[in-house]
Scaffold this active site. Structure first.
Site, PDB file in Angstrom:
ATOM      1  CB  ALA A 236      -0.938  -0.013   1.201  1.00  0.00           C
TER       2      ALA A 236
ATOM      3  CG  ASP B 170      -6.065  11.199  -6.269  1.00  0.00           C
ATOM      4  OD1 ASP B 170      -6.710  11.913  -5.472  1.00  0.00           O
ATOM      5  OD2 ASP B 170      -6.076   9.953  -6.242  1.00  0.00           O
TER       6      ASP B 170
ATOM      7  CB  ALA C   9     -13.549   9.974  -3.550  1.00  0.00           C
TER       8      ALA C   9
ATOM      9  CG  HIS D 150     -30.377  12.128  25.616  1.00  0.00           C
ATOM     10  ND1 HIS D 150     -29.037  11.864  25.818  1.00  0.00           N
ATOM     11  CD2 HIS D 150     -31.070  11.320  26.461  1.00  0.00           C
ATOM     12  CE1 HIS D 150     -28.931  10.941  26.765  1.00  0.00           C
ATOM     13  NE2 HIS D 150     -30.147  10.601  27.173  1.00  0.00           N
TER      14      HIS D 150
HETATM   15  C1  LIG Z   1      -7.555   1.598  -2.171  1.00  0.00           C
HETATM   16  C2  LIG Z   1      -8.035   3.025  -2.136  1.00  0.00           C
HETATM   17  C3  LIG Z   1      -9.031   3.384  -1.254  1.00  0.00           C
HETATM   18  C4  LIG Z   1      -9.500   4.690  -1.226  1.00  0.00           C
HETATM   19  N1  LIG Z   1     -10.473   5.019  -0.320  1.00  0.00           N
HETATM   20  C5  LIG Z   1     -10.948   6.266  -0.318  1.00  0.00           C
HETATM   21  C6  LIG Z   1     -12.005   6.623   0.565  1.00  0.00           C
HETATM   22  O1  LIG Z   1     -12.504   5.812   1.333  1.00  0.00           O
HETATM   23  N2  LIG Z   1     -12.456   7.905   0.554  1.00  0.00           N
HETATM   24  C7  LIG Z   1     -11.914   8.837  -0.278  1.00  0.00           C
HETATM   25  O2  LIG Z   1     -12.356   9.991  -0.245  1.00  0.00           O
HETATM   26  N3  LIG Z   1     -10.915   8.531  -1.128  1.00  0.00           N
HETATM   27  C8  LIG Z   1     -10.424   7.282  -1.169  1.00  0.00           C
HETATM   28  N4  LIG Z   1      -9.414   6.963  -2.027  1.00  0.00           N
HETATM   29  C9  LIG Z   1      -8.863   8.006  -2.877  1.00  0.00           C
HETATM   30  C10 LIG Z   1      -9.762   8.252  -4.062  1.00  0.00           C
HETATM   31  O3  LIG Z   1      -9.999   7.047  -4.750  1.00  0.00           O
HETATM   32  C11 LIG Z   1      -9.093   9.268  -5.003  1.00  0.00           C
HETATM   33  O4  LIG Z   1      -8.754  10.431  -4.277  1.00  0.00           O
HETATM   34  C12 LIG Z   1     -10.004   9.652  -6.135  1.00  0.00           C
HETATM   35  O5  LIG Z   1     -10.368   8.519  -6.891  1.00  0.00           O
HETATM   36  C13 LIG Z   1      -9.327  10.695  -7.025  1.00  0.00           C
HETATM   37  O6  LIG Z   1     -10.125  10.939  -8.143  1.00  0.00           O
HETATM   38  P1  LIG Z   1      -9.443  11.363  -9.500  1.00  0.00           P
HETATM   39  O7  LIG Z   1     -10.555  11.573 -10.477  1.00  0.00           O
HETATM   40  O8  LIG Z   1      -8.485  12.455  -9.255  1.00  0.00           O
HETATM   41  O9  LIG Z   1      -8.556  10.133  -9.941  1.00  0.00           O
HETATM   42  P2  LIG Z   1      -8.982   8.639 -10.303  1.00  0.00           P
HETATM   43  O10 LIG Z   1     -10.213   8.229  -9.611  1.00  0.00           O
HETATM   44  O11 LIG Z   1      -7.744   7.825 -10.135  1.00  0.00           O
HETATM   45  O12 LIG Z   1      -9.355   8.757 -11.838  1.00  0.00           O
HETATM   46  C14 LIG Z   1      -8.369   8.957 -12.813  1.00  0.00           C
HETATM   47  C15 LIG Z   1      -8.774   8.158 -14.021  1.00  0.00           C
HETATM   48  O13 LIG Z   1      -7.929   8.518 -15.111  1.00  0.00           O
HETATM   49  C16 LIG Z   1      -7.549   7.350 -15.794  1.00  0.00           C
HETATM   50  N5  LIG Z   1      -6.297   7.663 -16.497  1.00  0.00           N
HETATM   51  C17 LIG Z   1      -5.039   7.722 -15.989  1.00  0.00           C
HETATM   52  N6  LIG Z   1      -4.159   8.072 -16.953  1.00  0.00           N
HETATM   53  C18 LIG Z   1      -4.883   8.257 -18.075  1.00  0.00           C
HETATM   54  C19 LIG Z   1      -4.568   8.615 -19.428  1.00  0.00           C
HETATM   55  N7  LIG Z   1      -3.314   8.846 -19.791  1.00  0.00           N
HETATM   56  N8  LIG Z   1      -5.571   8.710 -20.299  1.00  0.00           N
HETATM   57  C20 LIG Z   1      -6.848   8.467 -19.951  1.00  0.00           C
HETATM   58  N9  LIG Z   1      -7.198   8.114 -18.714  1.00  0.00           N
HETATM   59  C21 LIG Z   1      -6.238   8.003 -17.804  1.00  0.00           C
HETATM   60  C22 LIG Z   1      -7.413   6.298 -14.707  1.00  0.00           C
HETATM   61  O14 LIG Z   1      -7.508   5.016 -15.250  1.00  0.00           O
HETATM   62  C23 LIG Z   1      -8.598   6.654 -13.820  1.00  0.00           C
HETATM   63  O15 LIG Z   1      -9.762   6.006 -14.196  1.00  0.00           O
HETATM   64  C24 LIG Z   1      -8.935   5.665  -2.084  1.00  0.00           C
HETATM   65  C25 LIG Z   1      -7.927   5.288  -2.983  1.00  0.00           C
HETATM   66  C26 LIG Z   1      -7.477   4.000  -3.008  1.00  0.00           C
HETATM   67  C27 LIG Z   1      -6.407   3.623  -3.997  1.00  0.00           C
END
Ligand SMILES: Cc1cc2nc3c(=O)[nH]c(=O)nc-3n(C[C@H](O)[C@H](O)[C@H](O)COP(=O)(O)OP(=O)(O)OC[C@H]3O[C@@H](n4cnc5c(N)ncnc54)[C@H](O)[C@@H]3O)c2cc1C
Length: 278
Positions: free
Chosen positions: A68, A111, A119, A243
């Site tokens: 992790a 991210d 998320a 309560h």
């Molecule tokens: C195991 C785990 C548990 C988690 N639990 C929680 C939780 O309980 N609560 C919480 O708030 N957050 C949690 N998170 C964090 C959360 O998942 C992320 O913060 C969130 O998904 C970020 O969203 P995002 O859209 O920035 O990125 P992502 O959800 O990663 O989406 C990015 C997308 O872009 C795609 N991609 C990447 N490169 C390219 C490219 N070159 N071309 C096209 N597509 C591409 C990827 O495949 C992905 O589908 C967790 C993360 C993990 C790994």
């Protein structure tokens, strides 16, 4: 659980971390902090992980290995430099409060733009970026980003910790209420944990909340609302809570911070112990 740093859940209130560690231990897990996982292998039917703790080698045997660590932005090879999208030294896309990158017309959220990696943060940023693209006068302006950790017990955080408040120049006023003194927690037999509030001593403004205990991930929503609305400790302390319910603990913690607790002794909180023992 093998953790290289001195504590698991870095940045979370030390008492909450101790509670999570206690829960893990009670369920048969061992938490080894200050330990570096060196390599994984196989010995017959069991998996092994070689760990370095205090300069000594130890081999752990287990059924499964979950790695992790190793989180990094996936910004390489996209040609972002060719269109003028600036990256931070760690490879995250730099954005302003409108999620505009250094290349006009290119926005980035989530991210890829850096911590916290949550998320709901990514989702909120997506909304703002879409509004900006649609020509609305939208920008990032939240007060605090809640976080939920789905451990047993759960941990919910929002706003500043006591340390962060001090670093930001506040004189923190801390109030705590333990679930062991709360009727609903006793009724559901889940009394481990507490609500800790941090306020500003001068203005009584609420600065941050940590909840460790039953339904903490749900309970933190009220604290996020209070922070977003600029509540002070009195606003929460004066809000009548039904309560017996778990959210009463938030009200009680605010009362405690003000020295007005009626379901616990009124005395100053002891400074936090850290780091958390393994
Ligand atoms: C195991 C785990 C548990 C988690 N639990 C929680 C939780 O309980 N609560 C919480 O708030 N957050 C949690 N998170 C964090 C959360 O998942 C992320 O913060 C969130 O998904 C970020 O969203 P995002 O859209 O920035 O990125 P992502 O959800 O990663 O989406 C990015 C997308 O872009 C795609 N991609 C990447 N490169 C390219 C490219 N070159 N071309 C096209 N597509 C591409 C990827 O495949 C992905 O589908 C967790 C993360 C993990 C790994």
């Amino acid at each position: 659980v093998v953790e290289a740093l001195p504590s698991i859940l870095t940045g979370v209130d030390a008492e909450a971390v101790r509670l999570v560690q206690k829960g893990l231990k009670e369920r048969g897990a061992e938490v080894i902090v200050g330990a570096k996982a060196m390599e994984a292998g196989r010995k017959g039917k069991v998996l092994t992980v070689k760990v370095e703790v205090d300069g000594k080698e130890r081999v752990l045997e287990c059924d499964k290995v979950l790695v992790a660590v190793g989180f990094r932005p996936n910004t390489e090879g996209l040609g972002l430099d060719q269109v003028g999208v600036r990256l931070s030294p760690k490879g995250f896309v730099e954005v302003d409060e409108r999620y505009q990158t250094s290349a006009p017309g290119i926005h980035a959220i989530g991210d890829l733009t850096g911590p916290p990696f949550l998320a709901h943060k990514a989702s909120k940023e997506g909304e703002i970026a879409a509004e900006v693209i649609a020509g609305r006068k939208s920008a990032r302006d939240w007060v605090a980003m809640p976080g939920a950790i789905f451990t047993e017990p759960e941990v919910g955080t929002v706003g500043m910790s006591e340390d962060e408040a001090r670093k930001a120049g506040y004189e923190p006023l801390v109030g705590k209420f333990y679930f062991s003194a709360l009727g609903r927690a006793v009724a559901i037999d889940h009394t481990d944990g507490f609500v800790k509030v941090v306020g500003d001593k001068a203005s009584k403004q609420l600065l941050g909340v940590t909840i460790a205990g039953p339904e903490a991930s749900d309970l933190i929503a009220e604290a996020a609302l209070a922070l977003e609305m600029g509540a002070n400790l009195e606003d929460v302390a004066l809000t009548v809570h039904a309560h017996p319910t778990l959210p009463e603990a938030f009200m009680e913690a605010c009362k405690a911070a003000l020295g007005e607790a009626i379901h616990r002794l009124n005395r100053p909180e002891r400074p936090p112990r850290s780091p958390a023992p393994a």
